[in-house]
Write a protein that holds these residues in place. Sequence first.
Motif, PDB file in Angstrom:
ATOM      1  N   PHE A   1       0.792  -1.245   0.000  1.00  0.00           N
ATOM      2  CA  PHE A   1       0.000   0.000   0.000  1.00  0.00           C
ATOM      3  C   PHE A   1       0.816   1.284   0.000  1.00  0.00           C
ATOM      4  N   ASP A   2       2.111   1.228   0.265  1.00  0.00           N
ATOM      5  CA  ASP A   2       2.859   2.462   0.499  1.00  0.00           C
ATOM      6  C   ASP A   2       3.850   2.764  -0.624  1.00  0.00           C
TER       7      ASP A   2
ATOM      8  N   VAL B   1     -10.124   1.556   5.432  1.00  0.00           N
ATOM      9  CA  VAL B   1      -8.694   1.865   5.523  1.00  0.00           C
ATOM     10  C   VAL B   1      -7.966   0.726   6.218  1.00  0.00           C
ATOM     11  N   GLY B   2      -6.941   0.218   5.553  1.00  0.00           N
ATOM     12  CA  GLY B   2      -6.043  -0.752   6.166  1.00  0.00           C
ATOM     13  C   GLY B   2      -4.700  -0.064   6.339  1.00  0.00           C
ATOM     14  N   GLY B   3      -3.864  -0.145   5.283  1.00  0.00           N
ATOM     15  CA  GLY B   3      -2.581   0.565   5.319  1.00  0.00           C
ATOM     16  C   GLY B   3      -2.681   1.976   4.767  1.00  0.00           C
ATOM     17  N   GLY B   4      -3.791   2.266   4.074  1.00  0.00           N
ATOM     18  CA  GLY B   4      -3.987   3.616   3.553  1.00  0.00           C
ATOM     19  C   GLY B   4      -3.741   3.776   2.070  1.00  0.00           C
TER      20      GLY B   4
ATOM     21  N   GLU C   1     -12.673   1.925   9.820  1.00  0.00           N
ATOM     22  CA  GLU C   1     -11.817   0.844  10.320  1.00  0.00           C
ATOM     23  C   GLU C   1     -12.574   0.073  11.394  1.00  0.00           C
ATOM     24  N   THR C   2     -12.066  -1.103  11.703  1.00  0.00           N
ATOM     25  CA  THR C   2     -12.594  -1.857  12.851  1.00  0.00           C
ATOM     26  C   THR C   2     -11.668  -1.665  14.048  1.00  0.00           C
TER      27      THR C   2
ATOM     28  N   GLY D   1      -5.270  -5.085   8.658  1.00  0.00           N
ATOM     29  CA  GLY D   1      -4.306  -5.230   9.730  1.00  0.00           C
ATOM     30  C   GLY D   1      -2.907  -4.744   9.478  1.00  0.00           C
ATOM     31  N   ALA D   2      -2.741  -3.468   9.126  1.00  0.00           N
ATOM     32  CA  ALA D   2      -1.402  -2.876   9.136  1.00  0.00           C
ATOM     33  C   ALA D   2      -1.257  -2.175  10.480  1.00  0.00           C
TER      34      ALA D   2
END
Length: 328
Positions: A141-142, A172-175, A199-200, A229-230
């Motif tokens: 993701f980055d 949103v996870g890692g963005g 998010e959760t 889950g990041a």
Amino acid sequence: MENMLVGDNARPFHVVTPVLESIALSQAAGTKVYMKLENVQPTGSFKIRGIGYFCQQVARNGCKHLVCSSGGNAGLAATYAARKLGIPITVVVPRSTSQLTVKRLEEQGAEVEVFGQAWDEANKRAMDLAEADGWVSVHPFDHPLVWKGHSTLVKELKDSLDAKPGAIVLAVGGGGLLSGVVSGLQEVGWLDVPIIAVETRGADSFNQALQAGRLVTLPEITSVATCLGAKTVAQRALDCASEWPIISHVLDDVEAVKAIEQFLDDERILVEAACGAPLAFLYSGYLQQLQEERHLGQPLDSVVLIVCGGSAIQMEILQAMKSRLGME
């Protein structure tokens, strides 16, 4: 290995996905809801947009071997792209990855290595392999190329909709998706469309970073939405919050899992828990709550929900999540 020409006119690996109105979600949210169905991408999620684009670019530069750290969708996207490009790939997955995902990665042609408890540890291992062997690391993701690939989603929205939406709801996870959507909105000139980033609890590294005003690393991922889950989001995601109207919302695993079941009943589409989070936002009346609190306009002409999809889901996995959460 299937070889493909990687000239400048090479077609992207993602497909243009449908934008459909959901009557059930519209009724629940009190406004017209359009679904951007990224679950029908070749690898089951939006990830193929950015990761496919990244892999095509590095292939042009002579990449000989790819390595990706992912317990799911990013790994599948990278493996799909590698197979199309005729480049070998190693995917490092954390121990939390399901056997189903490992099997799918191997079937697509990846060499799979299991390492670490969480994605962050698998990622460090992938980076080490890249450095030691001269491989190209595909970040889930980055990376600017990944965000550029994801931004194509917004161009498709502009082509599909008669008018710009009142808001975009996404997970949103890692963005990476968030960063890509912000980039896409800037490109098409939809400069005042707010993003609701969901998010959760237990995978809420973006929300915690916003509250702290800096990147925050979660001690561990405790949510069942492991694809969110990041433990630390991309810096770019946090930067986006200072240049764009972003509303961060955190909800419970139980709400996300209930939303998966509701969505399956309503739309006959099965998605993973990461995608259940933005669904739950609409099903549970949080949109109206934001409007009442004047964080969002009232009324909204429409809202776009990005159905990010996800491959790590089967009825058996859904039942296991329900058991873990005491939802039987």
